[in-house]
Scaffold this motif. Structure first.
Motif, short mmCIF file in Angstrom:
data_model
loop_
_atom_site.label_atom_id
_atom_site.label_comp_id
_atom_site.label_asym_id
_atom_site.label_seq_id
_atom_site.Cartn_x
_atom_site.Cartn_y
_atom_site.Cartn_z
N ASP A 158 -8.57 -7.77 3.38
CA ASP A 158 -9.88 -7.62 4.02
C ASP A 158 -10.87 -6.97 3.05
OD1 ASP A 158 -11.47 -7.53 6.69
OD2 ASP A 158 -11.64 -5.50 5.88
N TRP A 159 -12.07 -7.57 2.90
CA TRP A 159 -13.11 -7.06 2.01
C TRP A 159 -13.55 -5.65 2.40
CZ3 TRP A 159 -15.42 -7.23 -2.46
CH2 TRP A 159 -16.75 -6.85 -2.63
N ASP A 160 -13.69 -5.41 3.70
CA ASP A 160 -14.13 -4.09 4.13
C ASP A 160 -13.09 -3.02 3.81
OD1 ASP A 160 -16.55 -4.96 5.07
OD2 ASP A 160 -15.89 -5.21 7.13
N GLU A 161 -11.82 -3.38 3.85
CA GLU A 161 -10.78 -2.42 3.49
C GLU A 161 -10.90 -2.04 2.01
OE1 GLU A 161 -5.88 -2.03 3.25
OE2 GLU A 161 -6.83 -3.95 3.72
N LEU A 163 -13.70 -2.13 0.23
CA LEU A 163 -14.88 -1.28 0.09
C LEU A 163 -14.60 0.14 0.57
CD1 LEU A 163 -17.94 -3.49 1.13
CD2 LEU A 163 -16.92 -3.15 -1.13
N ASN A 164 -13.82 0.28 1.62
CA ASN A 164 -13.47 1.61 2.13
C ASN A 164 -12.66 2.39 1.10
OD1 ASN A 164 -14.78 1.27 4.58
ND2 ASN A 164 -12.95 0.54 5.63
N SER A 167 -14.99 3.43 -1.71
CA SER A 167 -15.83 4.53 -1.25
C SER A 167 -15.06 5.84 -1.26
CB SER A 167 -16.33 4.24 0.17
OG SER A 167 -17.04 5.34 0.68
N ASP A 218 -24.07 -5.32 0.62
CA ASP A 218 -22.79 -4.61 0.52
C ASP A 218 -22.88 -3.47 -0.48
OD1 ASP A 218 -21.58 -6.22 2.40
OD2 ASP A 218 -20.61 -7.54 0.94
N ARG A 221 -24.55 -0.63 1.28
CA ARG A 221 -23.61 -0.05 2.25
C ARG A 221 -22.57 0.82 1.56
NH1 ARG A 221 -18.97 -2.69 5.14
NH2 ARG A 221 -19.49 -4.58 4.00
N LEU A 222 -22.01 0.32 0.46
CA LEU A 222 -20.98 1.07 -0.26
C LEU A 222 -21.54 2.36 -0.84
CD1 LEU A 222 -18.21 1.44 -1.62
CD2 LEU A 222 -19.02 -0.05 -3.48
N HIS A 225 -22.40 4.97 1.76
CA HIS A 225 -21.19 5.54 2.35
C HIS A 225 -20.59 6.59 1.43
CE1 HIS A 225 -17.10 5.55 4.21
NE2 HIS A 225 -17.82 5.39 5.30
#
Length: 370
Positions: A158-161, A163-164, A167, A218, A221-222, A225
């Motif tokens: 997952d792309w969001d994972e 990025l998390n 971060s 993105d 957002r990154l 965060h």
């Protein structure tokens, strides 16, 4: 040492980061590569030469100083290879104008995570220990947005994972710098220059254009965060770089296509390259500043790529032109980039480098009285 004076935004004349490597440092690296000296002996030379360039910056009147990135071969790769999950094998992407080098980027070997034993922490501690009271030791590191193009799918579903994890790794790294005394950290970022190029190139292709618009969103957002929840007395800035190797560059184009995204970044300051027509005009500055009274835009009007000195009157005129878009108090001056994004360095001498920085200081002092 006693506590340093805290700054809340970039100074009216400020440092970007890297400086030309001294002959002594270059010779020590050659000897180390040939196994003629030990790592400890190399570090002794590195420390001695760092002390000299810190003293030089202080003597010129700069209120913040860097270590010139004397602990690195590359401005970005040396940092990444010591983050957990980043491979020491790097890929090459686009070429610099005029050839002679490729732009290198990182690849993953696992999930990205903070490394509490990152060697940059020790380097910062030394820099901070030799920085006089009342002067700020500035730490530069590459932006995580440059890691968007890695092989992240090999380790993440997952792309969001992904990025998390990026971060968290950066947030914890910055917090550790803070715990070691850092009050000024800068993320150097070529991603925005890449996006300027791609957004201009795809303006007639809605599908491709939307892909790069999403990448810009993105990136905002990154970064925001990462910045969320950092200590209030920690100044965070970014340098929007267009590539810097041996006086060459990679990207061109004005800021207009990314201005609204840059305006959403919660940095205390943005260093913007403006030394040539490649950067476009000042029209986007108001959107980048976005009315934030606590944010400064640092105009990189003095080139670090060539030895010729700019005319101070012309620099003052350009700053006054920029002040038609952004209040003068929210502007500052620097060189367009550092002088040596790698050990190779740009095509000018040590003395010409210091003359450039002296010009930055003299020009700023003629405009701002602080």
């Amino acid at each position: 040492m006693t506590a340093k004076t805290q700054l809340k935004y970039p100074y009216h004349f400020d440092m970007v980061g890297s400086l030309l490597r001294t002959d002594a440092l270059k010779n020590a690296h050659e000897q180390y590569d040939q196994q003629l000296i030990t790592e400890d002996e190399l570090k002794q030379v590195q420390h001695a030469e760092t002390k000299k360039i810190v003293d030089k910056q202080v003597a010129l009147g700069f209120k913040d100083v860097t270590d010139g990135e004397f602990n690195r071969n590359w401005w970005h790769l040396d940092f990444w290879k010591s983050l957990t999950g980043i491979s020491q094998e790097f890929k090459t992407t686009v070429s610099f104008k005029g050839g002679g080098n490729k732009l290198h980027s990182a690849q993953l070997e696992g999930k990205v995570a903070y490394n509490p034993d990152h060697p940059f922490f020790e380097t910062f501690q030394y820099l901070n220990s030799i920085t006089p009271d009342g002067i700020i030791a500035k730490q530069t590191i590459p932006s995580p947005t440059l890691l968007f193009g890695t092989n992240w799918r090999d380790f993440y579903d997952d792309w969001d994972e992904y990025l998390n994890d990026l971060s968290a790794a950066y947030h914890d790294t910055i917090l550790h710098f803070y715990q070691l005394g850092a009050r000024y950290v800068q993320l150097d970022d070529t991603n925005w220059a890449f996006l300027i190029s791609q957004l201009n190139a795809t303006k007639d292709d809605p599908i491709e254009h939307q892909k790069y618009e999403q990448q810009a969103a993105d990136a905002v957002r990154l970064i925001n965060h990462i910045l969320k929840g950092l200590p209030e007395d920690l100044t965070m800035t970014t340098h929007v770089c267009r590539g810097n190797f041996h006086s060459t560059y990679v990207f061109s184009g004005g800021y207009d296509v990314v201005a609204d995204y840059l305006g959403k970044l919660n940095y205390d300051g943005l260093f913007l390259e403006y030394d040539s027509g490649r950067a476009g005009n000042f029209d986007p500055l108001g959107r980048i500043w976005n009315g934030d009274q606590n944010k400064r835009l640092v105009l990189g009007l003095v080139t670090s790529k060539s030895p010729e000195l700019e005319n101070k009157s012309e620099l003052i005129n350009r700053i006054n032109q920029a002040a038609e878009k952004v209040p003068l108090e929210n502007l500052a001056l620097s060189t367009q980039c550092g002088f040596a994004s790698s050990t190779v360095g740009n095509k000018l001498t040590q003395e010409q480098q210091w003359e450039k920085l002296r010009l930055v200081r003299d020009t700023a002092e003629d405009i701002w009285k602080d």
